[in-house]
Design a protein around this motif. Structure first.
Motif, short mmCIF file in Angstrom:
data_model
loop_
_atom_site.label_atom_id
_atom_site.label_comp_id
_atom_site.label_asym_id
_atom_site.label_seq_id
_atom_site.Cartn_x
_atom_site.Cartn_y
_atom_site.Cartn_z
N ALA A 1 -5.92 4.56 2.26
CA ALA A 1 -5.57 3.91 1.00
C ALA A 1 -5.66 4.91 -0.14
CB ALA A 1 -6.49 2.72 0.73
N ALA A 2 -4.89 4.68 -1.18
CA ALA A 2 -4.88 5.57 -2.33
C ALA A 2 -4.83 4.76 -3.61
CB ALA A 2 -3.69 6.51 -2.26
N GLY A 3 -5.52 5.25 -4.63
CA GLY A 3 -5.54 4.54 -5.90
C GLY A 3 -6.12 5.40 -7.01
N ALA A 4 -6.20 4.82 -8.18
CA ALA A 4 -6.67 5.57 -9.34
C ALA A 4 -8.15 5.95 -9.22
CB ALA A 4 -6.43 4.77 -10.60
N THR A 5 -8.94 5.08 -8.64
CA THR A 5 -10.37 5.32 -8.45
C THR A 5 -10.80 4.79 -7.09
OG1 THR A 5 -11.10 3.21 -9.36
CG2 THR A 5 -10.76 5.01 -10.94
N ILE A 6 -11.99 5.18 -6.65
CA ILE A 6 -12.51 4.66 -5.39
C ILE A 6 -12.64 3.15 -5.46
CG2 ILE A 6 -14.54 4.61 -3.91
CD1 ILE A 6 -14.86 7.60 -4.40
N GLY A 7 -13.04 2.66 -6.61
CA GLY A 7 -13.23 1.22 -6.76
C GLY A 7 -11.95 0.41 -6.72
N THR A 8 -10.82 1.04 -6.93
CA THR A 8 -9.54 0.31 -6.94
C THR A 8 -8.69 0.62 -5.72
OG1 THR A 8 -8.48 2.04 -8.28
CG2 THR A 8 -9.51 0.20 -9.46
N LEU A 9 -9.24 1.24 -4.70
CA LEU A 9 -8.46 1.58 -3.51
C LEU A 9 -7.86 0.35 -2.86
CD1 LEU A 9 -10.59 4.36 -1.77
CD2 LEU A 9 -8.38 4.61 -2.91
N SER A 10 -8.62 -0.71 -2.80
CA SER A 10 -8.14 -1.90 -2.09
C SER A 10 -6.86 -2.45 -2.69
CB SER A 10 -9.22 -2.98 -2.10
OG SER A 10 -10.34 -2.58 -1.36
N SER A 11 -6.66 -2.24 -3.97
CA SER A 11 -5.47 -2.76 -4.63
C SER A 11 -4.40 -1.69 -4.81
CB SER A 11 -5.83 -3.35 -5.99
OG SER A 11 -6.43 -2.36 -6.82
N GLY A 12 -4.58 -0.55 -4.16
CA GLY A 12 -3.63 0.55 -4.30
C GLY A 12 -2.60 0.57 -3.19
N SER A 13 -2.21 1.77 -2.80
CA SER A 13 -1.22 1.95 -1.75
C SER A 13 -1.90 2.10 -0.39
CB SER A 13 -0.37 3.19 -2.04
OG SER A 13 0.29 3.08 -3.28
N TRP A 14 -1.21 1.63 0.64
CA TRP A 14 -1.78 1.65 2.00
C TRP A 14 -0.82 2.29 2.98
CZ3 TRP A 14 -6.60 -0.19 3.47
CH2 TRP A 14 -7.33 -0.83 2.48
N GLY A 15 -1.40 2.95 3.98
CA GLY A 15 -0.61 3.43 5.09
C GLY A 15 -0.48 2.37 6.17
N GLN A 16 0.18 2.74 7.25
CA GLN A 16 0.43 1.80 8.34
C GLN A 16 -0.73 1.72 9.31
OE1 GLN A 16 3.19 -0.29 8.61
NE2 GLN A 16 3.38 0.44 6.50
N GLY A 17 -1.61 2.70 9.28
CA GLY A 17 -2.76 2.69 10.15
C GLY A 17 -2.58 3.57 11.37
#
Length: 122
Positions: free
Chosen positions: A99-115
């Motif tokens: 996962a990727a996002g602006a901060t560690i705390g916002t990763l869940s709401s960021g971009s995700w890979g397929q796994g």
């Protein structure tokens, strides 16, 4: 939109090691965060480790139970984050997501890979 591609999963015996990779593309990656989550069969997705970088330096976070066995790192030139997993146990079997996002705390709401699937045999 950030595009994430995971790789490195596979079948490994207990006690073995794997290194997962997550390559990111689609934007500039200064002051950013990336991390790993996993979901085992029949269980909820859980946080594994994350790394952030920027003006405040590089920060890594781990689930306490995995710290010491798992190490997250980053190759800035390749826009790639790695998860080195040592001393694997069958309970580590899961689909691992980047996962990727602006901060560690916002990763869940960021971009995700397929796994990428990790299977640890006993």
């Amino acid at each position: 939109q950030v595009h994430l591609v995971e790789s490195g999963g596979g079948l490994v015996q207990a006690g073995g090691s794997l290194t997962l990779s997550c390559a990111a593309s689609g934007r500039a990656f200064s002051n950013y965060a990336m991390g790993w989550f996993r979901q085992a069969p029949g269980k909820e997705r859980e946080f594994v480790a994350a790394i952030s970088w920027g003006w405040s330096g590089t920060i890594s976070q781990y689930v306490p139970s995995m710290k010491g066995r798992f190490t997250i790192s980053r190759d800035e030139d390749k826009n790639t984050v790695y998860l080195r997993m040592n001393d694997l146990i069958p309970e580590d079997t899961a689909l691992y997501y980047c996962a990727a996002g602006a901060t560690i705390g916002t990763l869940s709401s960021g971009s995700w890979g397929q796994g990428t699937l990790v299977t640890v045999s006993s």
